[in-house]
Enzyme design. Structure first.
Site, PDB file in Angstrom:
ATOM      1  N   HIS A 206       0.058  34.742  -8.695  1.00  0.00           N
ATOM      2  CA  HIS A 206      -0.582  33.589  -8.048  1.00  0.00           C
ATOM      3  C   HIS A 206      -0.013  33.250  -6.681  1.00  0.00           C
ATOM      4  O   HIS A 206      -0.524  32.379  -5.998  1.00  0.00           O
ATOM      5  CB  HIS A 206      -0.512  32.351  -8.947  1.00  0.00           C
ATOM      6  CG  HIS A 206       0.855  31.748  -9.023  1.00  0.00           C
ATOM      7  ND1 HIS A 206       1.844  32.283  -9.797  1.00  0.00           N
ATOM      8  CD2 HIS A 206       1.395  30.666  -8.406  1.00  0.00           C
ATOM      9  CE1 HIS A 206       2.945  31.557  -9.674  1.00  0.00           C
ATOM     10  NE2 HIS A 206       2.707  30.578  -8.826  1.00  0.00           N
TER      11      HIS A 206
HETATM   12  C1  UD1 Z   1       1.554  25.485  -7.591  1.00  0.00           C
HETATM   13  C2  UD1 Z   1       2.930  25.522  -6.940  1.00  0.00           C
HETATM   14  C3  UD1 Z   1       3.647  26.807  -7.295  1.00  0.00           C
HETATM   15  C4  UD1 Z   1       3.692  27.017  -8.785  1.00  0.00           C
HETATM   16  C5  UD1 Z   1       2.258  26.983  -9.315  1.00  0.00           C
HETATM   17  C6  UD1 Z   1       2.203  27.192 -10.799  1.00  0.00           C
HETATM   18  C7  UD1 Z   1       3.118  24.368  -4.772  1.00  0.00           C
HETATM   19  C8  UD1 Z   1       3.286  24.581  -3.330  1.00  0.00           C
HETATM   20  N1  UD1 Z   1       2.840  25.477  -5.490  1.00  0.00           N
HETATM   21  O1  UD1 Z   1       0.798  26.533  -7.005  1.00  0.00           O
HETATM   22  O2  UD1 Z   1       4.974  26.750  -6.813  1.00  0.00           O
HETATM   23  O3  UD1 Z   1       4.286  28.245  -9.077  1.00  0.00           O
HETATM   24  O4  UD1 Z   1       1.691  25.711  -8.986  1.00  0.00           O
HETATM   25  O5  UD1 Z   1       0.923  27.167 -11.275  1.00  0.00           O
HETATM   26  O6  UD1 Z   1       3.213  23.257  -5.242  1.00  0.00           O
HETATM   27  N2  UD1 Z   1      -6.502  24.729  -9.346  1.00  0.00           N
HETATM   28  C9  UD1 Z   1      -7.387  24.558 -10.373  1.00  0.00           C
HETATM   29  N3  UD1 Z   1      -7.034  23.739 -11.405  1.00  0.00           N
HETATM   30  C10 UD1 Z   1      -5.834  23.112 -11.471  1.00  0.00           C
HETATM   31  C11 UD1 Z   1      -4.936  23.296 -10.393  1.00  0.00           C
HETATM   32  C12 UD1 Z   1      -5.273  24.113  -9.356  1.00  0.00           C
HETATM   33  O7  UD1 Z   1      -8.481  25.108 -10.362  1.00  0.00           O
HETATM   34  O8  UD1 Z   1      -5.555  22.401 -12.446  1.00  0.00           O
HETATM   35  C13 UD1 Z   1      -6.868  25.640  -8.237  1.00  0.00           C
HETATM   36  C14 UD1 Z   1      -7.493  24.932  -7.066  1.00  0.00           C
HETATM   37  O9  UD1 Z   1      -8.438  25.762  -6.505  1.00  0.00           O
HETATM   38  C15 UD1 Z   1      -6.335  24.773  -6.106  1.00  0.00           C
HETATM   39  C16 UD1 Z   1      -5.541  26.049  -6.372  1.00  0.00           C
HETATM   40  O10 UD1 Z   1      -5.705  26.293  -7.762  1.00  0.00           O
HETATM   41  O11 UD1 Z   1      -6.753  24.614  -4.792  1.00  0.00           O
HETATM   42  C17 UD1 Z   1      -4.087  25.968  -6.022  1.00  0.00           C
HETATM   43  O12 UD1 Z   1      -3.471  24.843  -6.670  1.00  0.00           O
HETATM   44  P1  UD1 Z   1      -2.166  24.177  -6.033  1.00  0.00           P
HETATM   45  O13 UD1 Z   1      -1.687  23.096  -6.901  1.00  0.00           O
HETATM   46  O14 UD1 Z   1      -2.407  23.861  -4.602  1.00  0.00           O
HETATM   47  O15 UD1 Z   1      -1.098  25.357  -6.012  1.00  0.00           O
HETATM   48  P2  UD1 Z   1      -0.801  26.513  -7.079  1.00  0.00           P
HETATM   49  O16 UD1 Z   1      -1.239  27.801  -6.504  1.00  0.00           O
HETATM   50  O17 UD1 Z   1      -1.267  26.154  -8.453  1.00  0.00           O
END
Ligand code: UD1
Length: 366
Positions: A206
């Protein structure tokens, strides 16, 4: 009464905060509240973990959701400030390295509230990783630095953090793993997906550096396709990776033979890992969990902030060059590789040690 505000927001935070919420219950003099920022909000990324880890319902949910780093961090800060002003905690406890961690630490410290950082001191020395920026910022403003492995102590000393702020307490994520390992044996995840114990490879990806660039992602998919010719590959797909795979599939079909699985709950994922022949991942926490489970882990990154998993665990830092990944895969395939040990203080009691530190370090003394 010691008033403690505890922060969680993203999936890897939930396993780290659960042992703390449990440990506080052993201290009648603690009033602990749980704040969920809502950084992760899908049921499979959040609610399921609250149920399985027996976390209390959050006292407050900020419901910030997704956004750019600046948007997400700013939204958390704005919504968290009134909570701190209202609850007047002695401590704000933040865990890990996600955007929720840095946002809440900044708010607390600017309001003069002491910050304790769980999993302090880890460094990948790669400032292109958003998590590395978060770690460096949080550690520089925290009052109590609760460290999970020896490298963390060295890094903080080198950065000039005063000795009295650094406490080597062990790894809370392993508290959760050890507490739930027996229960995970009831999982039906293997039969659900037609897998044989030690007969498949588990993959997770990821990190932006691996999944945001279509060429890099496709190169890694090519590696999994090769591995899949020798052993089934189960790819547990994070939501951000799912989006990138969908985009990739519009240009050309994804390699056949990969078993793509939606995000799993904690117990199912532990069962899947525990029974894997090997794991290939870019996650931080999975490097630690495989070390305790004794499962070979190939980390698809150029660096790790968790070096103890290499020196004492089962982790191999293989980078992202397909040739190197496959070379190590074949070495692992042909026999056990790496020393399997238990890093110091990864013993199931880190949460208890943290609770005692918070209670014995008066917030005014740091
Ligand atoms: C975040 C953390 C990362 C951690 C990871 C574990 C930061 C900078 N990154 O990354 O360190 O390893 O979580 O999962 O805080 N999304 C969904 N549903 C959700 C959450 C996210 O669909 O419940 C999708 C959305 O499109 C979102 C993308 O995932 O834009 C990224 O989510 P985000 O929380 O920004 O960062 P992660 O890649 O999950």
């Amino acid at each position: 009464m010691t008033r403690i505000l505890n922060i969680c927001g993203a999936r890897p935070n939930f396993m780290k905060i659960a042992p703390l919420m449990r440990a506080y219950r052993e201290h009648p003099g603690v009033e602990a509240k749980l704040v969920h920022t809502g950084q992760h909000y899908d049921a499979a990324m959040s609610k399921l973990f609250f149920e399985e880890l027996e976390l209390p319902e959050p006292d407050v949910n900020l419901h910030v959701g997704s956004g750019s780093h600046a948007q997400q961090t700013a939204a958390i800060m704005q919504k968290f400030e009134p909570i701190v002003l209202d609850f007047k905690p002695d401590w704000v406890v933040v865990v890990g390295d996600v955007n929720s961690t840095v946002a809440c630490a900044l708010v607390a410290t600017k309001l003069g509230v002491k910050v304790a950082h769980v999993e302090a001191g880890l460094r990948s020395f790669d400032r292109t990783m958003p998590e590395e920026i978060n770690r460096v910022v949080v550690d520089s403003i925290s009052d109590l630095l609760l460290v999970s492995e020896p490298s963390g102590v060295e890094n903080l000393r080198r950065e000039g953090v005063p000795e009295h702020k650094i406490k080597f307490v062990g790894n809370v994520m392993i508290d959760t793993l050890l507490q739930h390992r027996e229960r995970s044996k009831w999982s039906t995840v293997l039969s659900d997906h037609g897998l044989k114990p030690k007969g498949y490879v588990t993959v997770t990806l990821h990190r932006p550096s691996n999944v945001d660039d279509p060429a890099s992602l496709r190169r890694l998919l090519g590696v999994f396709e090769q591995v899949g010719k020798e052993m089934p590959v189960v790819f547990v797909v994070h939501p951000r990776t799912r989006g990138k795979l969908d985009e990739l599939a519009k240009d050309a079909p994804l390699p056949a033979g990969l078993k793509l699985v939606s995000p799993l709950g904690y117990l199912d994922f532990m069962a899947l890992t525990d029974n894997s022949f090997a794991v290939m991942t870019d996650s931080g926490g999975i490097q630690e969990e495989t070390t305790i489970l004794g499962v070979p882990c190939l980390t698809l990154r150029e660096n790790t902030e968790r070096p103890v998993t290499i020196t004492q665990g089962t982790n191999h830092l293989v980078g992202v060059d397909p040739k190197n990944i496959l070379k190590t895969w074949h070495a692992v395939r042909n026999g056990p590789m790496g020393r399997m040990g238990t890093p110091e203080l990864w013993d199931g009691n880190a949460g208890r040690r943290i609770a005692s530190e918070l209670l014995t370090t008066p917030a005014s003394a740091t």
